[in-house]
Scaffold this motif. Structure first.
Motif, PDB file in Angstrom:
ATOM      1  N   UNK A  99       3.037   6.121  -2.616  1.00  0.00           N
ATOM      2  CA  UNK A  99       4.137   7.030  -2.926  1.00  0.00           C
ATOM      3  C   UNK A  99       4.436   7.077  -4.419  1.00  0.00           C
ATOM      4  N   UNK A 100       4.217   5.946  -5.112  1.00  0.00           N
ATOM      5  CA  UNK A 100       4.460   5.931  -6.546  1.00  0.00           C
ATOM      6  C   UNK A 100       3.469   6.795  -7.320  1.00  0.00           C
TER       7      UNK A 100
ATOM      8  N   UNK B 232       0.838  -1.202   0.000  1.00  0.00           N
ATOM      9  CA  UNK B 232       0.000   0.000   0.000  1.00  0.00           C
ATOM     10  C   UNK B 232       0.871   1.249   0.000  1.00  0.00           C
ATOM     11  N   UNK B 233       1.910   1.253   0.822  1.00  0.00           N
ATOM     12  CA  UNK B 233       2.806   2.411   0.887  1.00  0.00           C
ATOM     13  C   UNK B 233       3.494   2.648  -0.447  1.00  0.00           C
TER      14      UNK B 233
ATOM     15  N   UNK C 171       6.103  -1.559  10.511  1.00  0.00           N
ATOM     16  CA  UNK C 171       6.144  -0.951   9.183  1.00  0.00           C
ATOM     17  C   UNK C 171       7.434  -0.154   8.988  1.00  0.00           C
ATOM     18  N   UNK C 172       7.803   0.650   9.986  1.00  0.00           N
ATOM     19  CA  UNK C 172       8.999   1.481   9.879  1.00  0.00           C
ATOM     20  C   UNK C 172      10.275   0.645   9.948  1.00  0.00           C
ATOM     21  N   UNK C 173      10.315  -0.310  10.868  1.00  0.00           N
ATOM     22  CA  UNK C 173      11.518  -1.119  11.040  1.00  0.00           C
ATOM     23  C   UNK C 173      11.793  -1.955   9.788  1.00  0.00           C
ATOM     24  N   UNK C 174      10.751  -2.511   9.192  1.00  0.00           N
ATOM     25  CA  UNK C 174      10.943  -3.312   7.988  1.00  0.00           C
ATOM     26  C   UNK C 174      11.552  -2.484   6.859  1.00  0.00           C
TER      27      UNK C 174
ATOM     28  N   UNK D   8      -0.410   6.797   5.487  1.00  0.00           N
ATOM     29  CA  UNK D   8       0.906   6.442   6.032  1.00  0.00           C
ATOM     30  C   UNK D   8       0.860   6.300   7.548  1.00  0.00           C
ATOM     31  N   UNK D   9       0.162   7.205   8.229  1.00  0.00           N
ATOM     32  CA  UNK D   9       0.041   7.113   9.691  1.00  0.00           C
ATOM     33  C   UNK D   9      -0.696   5.834  10.073  1.00  0.00           C
TER      34      UNK D   9
END
Length: 409
Positions: free
Chosen positions: A58-59, A53-54, A243-246, A341-342
């Motif tokens: 962003x794309x 999804x992210x 999500x952030x760590x990955x 994103x949040x």
């Protein structure tokens, strides 16, 4: 927010998003019928969806620039004036897959490229949902490699068309529901052959880099048939659904390796050396530093329901944003993208059972109301929900109520 519904120029690629989920659902039902549900794991599948999804989100903001870059290279530096006859499409498909092979191979052999690509290999389950694990960083890097195609002289419109076909084909190679395909495996990368690429078994490492054809792996000595059933994922599993760590753990590992390195050669290797030479003691240090080493609890039914609702909402919002991207104003795009994103960070934190998520929830609520108030020209009233949240926390301990009903115990 919507400027003009007449001649709006809808982006019909939006329908690829629900189509993706339909195919994943079909695969899951087939797995159920075959008593192979274990190829899906709830937390891993949700994490796969979140990454995808992210990337799609962003794309939306940069995909148009890919064509512009191809067109600029083609208009100013094309070596040949290649025609658009039917046989050229075949040549372009072969050239595209050859460029992919080398981009993909270098993505496994160079640290800073592996940092973008590693996310695709983190899933320990191999199914269609794993195909979504593409980051925007990876999309940017591979499009830099594909600039060689307009440089040779292939027309940008042809390139974009072939890339759509190329990407669609690779989606269907991420499944265990299709076994070996006999003589086809002498020509094409099949699910069995791509499963080898996703394996962490030593004999399968760094094999089958092709996306459509097997020619390149056989030519450059990286071909491997599936023999024993693969064990999927990384050789050193991440053990995190954050999500952030990955997305960023390997960049942090590179940074730490660079900081610890002595001398130019060691620092060079930290950035451009082989991932196989990365010091495996670095990640545990970072996991402890960023509190990624805690044991996670299993989720319960109402926790999953809450998470599923959020996932459905962001998928619906992404589909709508994609479809109406050309007619949504800038503030609308920023607000919707920020919310998505949040929420993805929120979903990862729920899977990790991070209690700081309550504060992220509050921020998300304030963001929604802030955009609503801005749209109604009463932005100054945004102080009111902040005030209400503070009062509720002081009077009824809202955070404790949230934790009681949302988190597993």
């Amino acid at each position: 927010m919507i400027q003009n519904f007449h001649n709006m120029g809808l982006n019909y690629l939006a329908f690829a998003i629900p189509a993706f989920f339909i195919f994943v659902f079909i695969e899951y039902k087939i797995a159920q019928r075959q008593k192979r549900e274990k190829i899906f794991k709830y937390e891993s599948t949700v994490a796969n969806f979140s990454v995808g999804i992210a990337e799609r989100l962003l794309n939306l903001f940069i995909a148009a620039s890919f064509y512009q870059v191809y067109d600029w290279v083609y208009s100013n530096y094309a070596l040949f004036d290649i025609s658009t006859k039917w046989y050229v499409w075949v040549l372009l498909l072969l050239a595209t897959d050859l460029v992919w092979y080398w981009y993909h191979r270098l993505g496994h052999e160079i640290n800073f490229l592996w940092a973008a690509h590693i996310v695709h290999h983190q899933s320990e389950e191999f199914n269609l949902s794993a195909a979504a694990r593409i980051t925007t960083f990876q999309a940017v890097f591979r499009n830099v490699f594909w600039c060689i195609l307009p440089f040779i002289g292939f027309h940008p419109t042809m390139i974009i068309s072939i890339l759509l076909v190329h990407g669609a084909y690779s989606f269907f190679t991420h499944t265990q529901m299709v076994g070996k395909l006999g003589w086809l495996e002498k020509i094409f990368i099949t699910p069995s052959l791509h499963g080898v690429h996703h394996a962490s078994d030593e004999k399968y490492l760094d094999k089958n880099y092709g996306d459509v054809f097997v020619f390149w792996d056989k030519l450059f000595g990286t071909f491997q048939q599936e023999q024993e059933a693969p064990k999927y994922g990384l050789t050193h599993p991440l053990k995190s659904y954050s999500f952030l760590w990955q997305h960023f753990h390997y960049y942090l590992e590179i940074g730490e390796a660079y900081k610890q390195a002595n001398g130019f050669r060691a620092k060079w290797d930290a950035l451009f050396g082989s991932p196989a030479l990365m010091d495996q003691n670095i990640r545990p240090i970072l996991e402890k530093r960023f509190e990624q080493n805690k044991i996670k609890k299993n989720s319960r039914v109402n926790f999953r329901l809450y998470l599923n609702i959020q996932l459905i909402v962001v998928v619906a919002m992404l589909t709508g944003l994609t479809l109406f991207f050309n007619v949504i104003d800038s503030w609308g795009k920023i607000a919707i993208s920020s919310f998505i994103l949040i929420t993805l960070i929120n979903i990862g934190a729920l899977l990790e059972q991070r209690r700081w998520i309550y504060y992220l929830e509050c921020f998300r609520l304030i963001l929604i109301l802030a955009y609503l108030f801005y749209s109604l020209n009463i932005f100054s009233f945004v102080i009111l929900p902040i005030f209400v949240l503070v009062i509720l926390e002081r009077t009824i301990s809202l955070s404790k109520i949230y934790i009681k009903y949302v988190f597993a115990r």
